[in-house]
Write a protein that holds these residues in place. Structure first.
Motif, PDB file in Angstrom:
ATOM      1  N   SER A 162      -3.871   8.645   0.302  1.00 24.01           N
ATOM      2  CA  SER A 162      -2.424   8.881   0.291  1.00 24.01           C
ATOM      3  C   SER A 162      -2.051  10.171   1.018  1.00 24.01           C
ATOM      4  O   SER A 162      -0.897  10.396   1.342  1.00 24.01           O
ATOM      5  CB  SER A 162      -1.911   8.932  -1.148  1.00 24.01           C
ATOM      6  OG  SER A 162      -2.568   9.971  -1.828  1.00 24.01           O
ATOM      7  N   GLU A 163      -3.056  11.034   1.275  1.00 28.20           N
ATOM      8  CA  GLU A 163      -2.794  12.270   2.024  1.00 28.20           C
ATOM      9  C   GLU A 163      -2.646  12.005   3.517  1.00 28.20           C
ATOM     10  O   GLU A 163      -2.279  12.889   4.270  1.00 28.20           O
ATOM     11  CB  GLU A 163      -3.967  13.251   1.851  1.00 28.20           C
ATOM     12  CG  GLU A 163      -4.373  13.506   0.414  1.00 28.20           C
ATOM     13  CD  GLU A 163      -3.416  14.455  -0.272  1.00 28.20           C
ATOM     14  OE1 GLU A 163      -3.019  15.438   0.370  1.00 28.20           O
ATOM     15  OE2 GLU A 163      -3.067  14.187  -1.439  1.00 28.20           O
ATOM     16  N   SER A 193      -1.032   6.171   3.482  1.00 28.43           N
ATOM     17  CA  SER A 193       0.100   5.991   2.569  1.00 28.43           C
ATOM     18  C   SER A 193       0.940   4.784   2.983  1.00 28.43           C
ATOM     19  O   SER A 193       1.445   4.055   2.131  1.00 28.43           O
ATOM     20  CB  SER A 193       0.936   7.278   2.464  1.00 28.43           C
ATOM     21  OG  SER A 193       1.478   7.587   3.728  1.00 28.43           O
ATOM     22  N   GLN A 208      -0.974   1.753   1.688  1.00 28.82           N
ATOM     23  CA  GLN A 208      -0.833   1.582   0.232  1.00 28.82           C
ATOM     24  C   GLN A 208       0.521   0.966  -0.098  1.00 28.82           C
ATOM     25  O   GLN A 208       0.624   0.028  -0.896  1.00 28.82           O
ATOM     26  CB  GLN A 208      -1.002   2.932  -0.468  1.00 28.82           C
ATOM     27  CG  GLN A 208      -2.460   3.360  -0.525  1.00 28.82           C
ATOM     28  CD  GLN A 208      -2.657   4.788  -1.013  1.00 28.82           C
ATOM     29  OE1 GLN A 208      -1.826   5.661  -0.757  1.00 28.82           O
ATOM     30  NE2 GLN A 208      -3.757   5.029  -1.691  1.00 28.82           N
ATOM     31  N   GLN A 209       1.580   1.473   0.559  1.00 24.00           N
ATOM     32  CA  GLN A 209       2.924   0.940   0.305  1.00 24.00           C
ATOM     33  C   GLN A 209       3.004  -0.536   0.696  1.00 24.00           C
ATOM     34  O   GLN A 209       3.545  -1.361  -0.046  1.00 24.00           O
ATOM     35  CB  GLN A 209       3.954   1.757   1.109  1.00 24.00           C
ATOM     36  CG  GLN A 209       5.379   1.542   0.667  1.00 24.00           C
ATOM     37  CD  GLN A 209       5.561   1.875  -0.817  1.00 24.00           C
ATOM     38  OE1 GLN A 209       5.235   2.963  -1.261  1.00 24.00           O
ATOM     39  NE2 GLN A 209       6.060   0.910  -1.598  1.00 24.00           N
ATOM     40  N   TYR A 220      -7.869   1.040   6.957  1.00 26.28           N
ATOM     41  CA  TYR A 220      -7.618   2.394   7.465  1.00 26.28           C
ATOM     42  C   TYR A 220      -8.443   2.652   8.727  1.00 26.28           C
ATOM     43  O   TYR A 220      -7.925   3.148   9.733  1.00 26.28           O
ATOM     44  CB  TYR A 220      -7.964   3.426   6.381  1.00 26.28           C
ATOM     45  CG  TYR A 220      -7.881   4.848   6.877  1.00 26.28           C
ATOM     46  CD1 TYR A 220      -6.676   5.556   6.809  1.00 26.28           C
ATOM     47  CD2 TYR A 220      -8.989   5.474   7.438  1.00 26.28           C
ATOM     48  CE1 TYR A 220      -6.595   6.858   7.300  1.00 26.28           C
ATOM     49  CE2 TYR A 220      -8.910   6.762   7.923  1.00 26.28           C
ATOM     50  CZ  TYR A 220      -7.710   7.450   7.851  1.00 26.28           C
ATOM     51  OH  TYR A 220      -7.637   8.732   8.335  1.00 26.28           O
TER      52      TYR A 220
END
Ligand SMILES: Cc1cc2nc3c(=O)[nH]c(=O)nc-3n(C[C@@H](O)[C@@H](O)[C@H](O)COP(=O)(O)OP(=O)(O)OC[C@H]3O[C@@H](n4cnc5c(N)ncnc54)[C@H](O)[C@@H]3O)c2cc1C
Ligand code: FES
Ligand code: FES
Lengths: 160, 289
Positions: A81-82, A87, A90-91, A113
């Motif tokens: 998430s960093e 991020s 993930q969303q 990723y």
């Protein structure tokens, strides 16, 4: 086995720890460092639940020796998430119902990723290849592929 | 995993010194995608010195040219080989073979030398390396030598390396103007059923006359094989369909000749013949590249 001093970068932080270099990387992450986001499914490279990103490439951490973390730059799901790509991924997984029981999710996220890191606008076929080493028993894969595709589009929209 | 000692040499010279002096039985680990699977099955490495060479990728992981040859470092991963511009230009059949191995996570960490040394009859790089007439560079405390593909492997899961031998590179003569085909039948997850690979290289002149032809079958014989007698059947002619059928028959006849008649022969022999014919038709129907 006796312990050695291992130094590596993990989720953007420098580590220097005493550890058994002949254990598996996944055990060092889960047991020594209590980073339990990385899962163990098969233990033999077939399911992808243990996928992490090692020096920019997705690998199955059940088949990497902890000693090979020496000097490496590692990203696990805890550090995702960093990152911008992480991020967004993930969303998109949440928005796209790409998570059911969630056991496979960290592995899929890390494979996705690594894909987007090298290839921010992948085709559907490239997405399928990138997650071909990840198994999911719940979703039937389509929502996962859709979520990764959506993340690619969002990255494009954000000018990446 | 259980081992006696763990040694991570800092350089190739250091690794060779370690190999020369270690007293325990030696186990080399590169990517570990075979070794860590074995270590789960039993304690076969419990008395060994585990020598981890993966950190030597700077010295042993490069892919480069040396005059008429391509030199692939022992620690080059399947992923690196599959996308190497040099391999794609001079030995694209090897890129295809490496791309067919496992999934990205394994290809990113597993090495070509590990695939060879592990000597699995189902190792996918072997057939491509055999038709490319690759040589394996081996270094030991006694010195340096090169072994052909049919010399490096003795039988399934047994290589011809001594305990203090280290594969340092693979040498491949550069090829240009060849067509190639690597075909893989079956997947590892279906390992229990028979699988097979075919690797073929073909070079024709502007009149369609075959200048060079090399074919082999993988995952079928106890070690990588080359078949100069089969290859010779097409060289110097403009092949007609009957010639292709004869090659497919001759190649598939090698299965009972070499591997003997087994339960799998009834399946493998006709499959080999059909696949071979299909591949030859593809190559001869296709454009030269
Ligand atoms: C899930 C999964 C799927 C797979 N699918 C395929 C597939 O489809 N096709 C295929 O061909 N393979 C497949 N494999 C096996 C493949 O990953 C290995 O054969 C790999 O190439 C071995 O390389 P490594 O670096 O991981 O070797 P390691 O596991 O480190 O070593 C393997 C053997 O080689 C020896 N060794 C390693 N390097 C050297 C060296 N430089 N000199 C001397 N000896 C050495 C080791 O001592 C050991 O005996 C699969 C593996 C897994 C886990
Ligand atoms: S636990 Fe590592 S691939 Fe299944
Ligand atoms: S969501 Fe359950 S295994 Fe993928």
């Amino acid at each position: 086995m006796s312990q050695v001093q291992l130094q590596f970068r993990l989720n953007g932080k420098d580590y220097s720890i005493q550890a058994d270099p002949t254990q598996r990387m996944v055990d060092l992450l889960r047991e020594n460092l209590h980073l339990t986001g990385t899962k163990v499914g098969c233990g033999v490279g077939e399911c992808g639940a243990c996928t992490v990103v090692l020096n920019g490439e997705a690998v199955t951490s059940c088949l990497v020796l902890a000693g090979q973390m020496q000097g490496a730059d590692i990203l696990t799901v805890e550090g995702l998430s960093e990152t911008q790509i992480g991020s967004i991924l993930q969303q998109c997984f949440v928005d796209g119902d790409a998570v059911q029981c969630g056991f496979c999710t960290p592995g899929f996220l890390m494979s996705a990723y690594a894909l987007l890191l090298h290839n921010p606008h992948p085709t559907r076929e490239e997405i399928k290849v990138a997650v071909s080493g990840n198994l999911c028993r719940c979703t039937g894969y389509v929502p996962i592929l859709n979520a990764i595709e959506a993340a690619g589009l969002r990255l494009a929209a954000e000018g990446k | 995993m259980q081992v006696r000692t763990y040694i991570r040499p800092a350089s190739l010279a250091d690794a060779l010194h370690t190999l020369a002096t270690v007293e325990e039985p030696i186990a080399i680990i590169a990517g570990g995608t075979d070794v860590l699977v074995y270590a789960r099955e039993d304690d076969r490495y419990a008395n060994s010195a585990l020598i981890d060479i993966y950190g030597l990728a700077g010295e042993l992981g490069q892919i480069r040219e040396e005059r008429d040859d391509l030199i692939i470092g022992a620690l080059a991963t399947h992923a690196a080989i599959a996308k190497s511009p040099l391999v794609l230009r001079y030995a694209p059949i090897l890129a295809d073979a490496c791309r067919s191995i496992a999934a990205p996570q394994v290809r990113n960490h597993a090495t070509i030398a590990g695939n060879i040394a592990n000597a699995s009859p189902a190792a996918d790089s072997l057939g491509a390396l055999a038709v490319l007439r690759a040589k394996v560079g081996v270094q030991s405390p006694e010195g340096q030598r090169e072994l052909a593909m049919d010399q490096i492997i003795a039988r399934p899961y047994r290589n011809n390396l001594g305990p203090r031998d280290l594969i340092t590179y693979i040498r491949i003569p550069k090829l240009e103007g060849y067509q190639h085909m690597f075909y893989k039948l079956g997947r590892r997850r279906a390992q229990s059923i028979s699988r097979m690979t075919l690797a073929a290289l073909l070079k024709r002149d502007s009149q369609g006359v075959v200048e060079d032809f090399r074919i082999t079958v993988g995952a079928t014989f106890p070690r990588p094989m080359v078949f100069p007698d089969v290859d010779a059947m097409l060289i110097g002619i403009r092949p007609a369909q009957a010639d292709l059928e004869a090659v497919a028959k001759a190649l598939s006849n090698k299965i009972p000749e070499i591997a003997g008649i087994r339960a799998s022969t009834a399946y493998k022999q006709p499959v080999c013949e059909k696949l071979c014919l299909r591949i030859l038709n593809n190559l001869l129907g296709g454009d030269q590249q």
